[in-house]
Design a protein around this motif. Structure first.
Motif, short mmCIF file in Angstrom:
data_model
loop_
_atom_site.label_atom_id
_atom_site.label_comp_id
_atom_site.label_asym_id
_atom_site.label_seq_id
_atom_site.Cartn_x
_atom_site.Cartn_y
_atom_site.Cartn_z
N GLY A 108 0.68 -1.28 0.05
CA GLY A 108 0.07 0.06 -0.07
C GLY A 108 1.04 1.05 -0.05
N GLY A 109 0.13 2.35 -0.01
CA GLY A 109 0.70 3.60 0.05
C GLY A 109 1.22 4.07 -1.46
N LYS A 110 2.01 5.00 -1.45
CA LYS A 110 2.42 5.55 -2.73
C LYS A 110 3.85 4.90 -2.85
N ASP A 111 4.35 4.67 -4.30
CA ASP A 111 5.59 4.02 -4.46
C ASP A 111 6.80 4.50 -3.46
N HIS A 112 7.06 5.86 -3.53
CA HIS A 112 8.18 6.25 -2.97
C HIS A 112 8.02 6.11 -1.36
N VAL A 113 6.50 6.13 -0.91
CA VAL A 113 6.45 6.01 0.33
C VAL A 113 6.85 4.86 1.12
N VAL A 114 6.19 3.58 0.37
CA VAL A 114 6.39 2.29 0.83
C VAL A 114 7.63 1.87 0.74
N LYS A 115 8.58 2.52 -0.20
CA LYS A 115 10.10 2.27 -0.17
C LYS A 115 10.68 2.71 1.11
N LYS A 116 10.47 4.04 1.27
CA LYS A 116 10.82 4.58 2.45
C LYS A 116 10.33 3.97 3.65
N ALA A 117 9.32 3.58 3.83
CA ALA A 117 8.79 2.79 5.04
C ALA A 117 9.68 1.48 5.29
N ALA A 118 9.86 0.72 4.28
CA ALA A 118 10.61 -0.27 4.23
C ALA A 118 12.07 -0.17 4.46
N ALA A 119 12.82 0.84 4.15
CA ALA A 119 14.07 1.39 4.48
C ALA A 119 14.17 1.75 6.07
#
Length: 249
Positions: A108-119
């Motif tokens: 879920g979330g925007k692509d850049h947001v979920v990537k940052k969350a995972a990081a």
């Protein structure tokens, strides 16, 4: 299971720590659980949308995400001990996953947001196994998403697709998995990614986190209109039970 009914929705009667212990048991036993963290907006939507209500009723656990739910329960004479919020639940589960090396999938979330969350998770909880992540802009009937998540076989699936959509996705697909904790977490990825600042602890203790968010995001005012409607309906039910006035549907 001990529950408290608030305007037609059964909330799990539990403290935050007790509920984390419950989810920990599911993880240890490799069993499955569908969790809905519900605020007044969820309850009022369920009253208007029977299909959505049916999905909520499929959940294994519905917890009191909003202080309005806790206050409403008290007014109806069936007290809930405290909030059990999706954001705090996510943080505690990530800590548990760090300690036990569980795997987590973010959906879920925007692509850049979920990537940052995972990081952020990888940095703050280095022992968590990030099974994968995917943005939230996809068709709910996309079987490829389900197959991808099945392949990595995560222990915890955090679903941030927004109110209604996240619960629908979990309800539609949870039977395709052998185990896993499925939780709709709303805007949690925005918080993990640093896109949205959570209210300071002072505001949280005053139960005014909703007001802090409204000040930071004035565009949320339309969503907040549900709060007085929810409060009015609770009062109507309370008066009806006391024999003073009929409750309106």
């Amino acid at each position: 299971m001990n529950t408290v009914n608030i305007l037609g929705i059964d909330f799990y009667n539990t403290t935050f720590n007790q509920f984390i212990d419950t989810l920990s048991t599911h993880l240890e036993e490799k069993s499955k659980a569908f969790v809905v963290t519900a605020n007044p907006e969820v309850v009022m939507r369920a009253r208007k949308d029977q299909a959505y209500k049916a999905i909520i009723q499929q959940a294994d656990y519905v917890t009191a995400d909003g202080i309005g739910i806790v206050k409403g329960a008290g007014l109806l004479g069936t007290a809930l001990p405290e909030r059990v919020t999706g954001y705090d639940m996510t943080l505690r589960l990530l800590q548990l996953a760090h300690e036990k090396q569980y795997s987590v999938y973010l959906l879920g979330g925007k692509d850049h947001v979920v990537k940052k969350a995972a990081a952020t998770i990888a940095e703050d909880y280095p022992n968590v196994r990030i099974a994968g992540y995917h943005h939230g802009f996809f068709d709910l009937n996309d079987e490829g998403i389900v197959e991808t998540i099945q392949h990595v076989n995560p222990d915890i699936i955090l679903v941030a697709l927004g109110l209604g959509r996240q619960e629908a996705w979990i309800s539609q697909n949870k039977d395709a998995f052998q185990h896993g904790i499925f939780i709709g977490v709303g805007g949690t990825f925005d918080g993990l990614a640093g896109e949205v600042q959570r209210a300071p602890e002072f505001w949280q203790k005053l139960n005014l986190e909703w007001f802090y968010r409204l000040m930071k995001e004035p565009s949320r005012w339309r969503r907040q209109l549900v709060l007085p409607h929810f409060a009015l309906k609770v009062l109507q039910v309370k008066m009806s039970r006391a024999g003073k006035a009929p409750a309106r549907s």
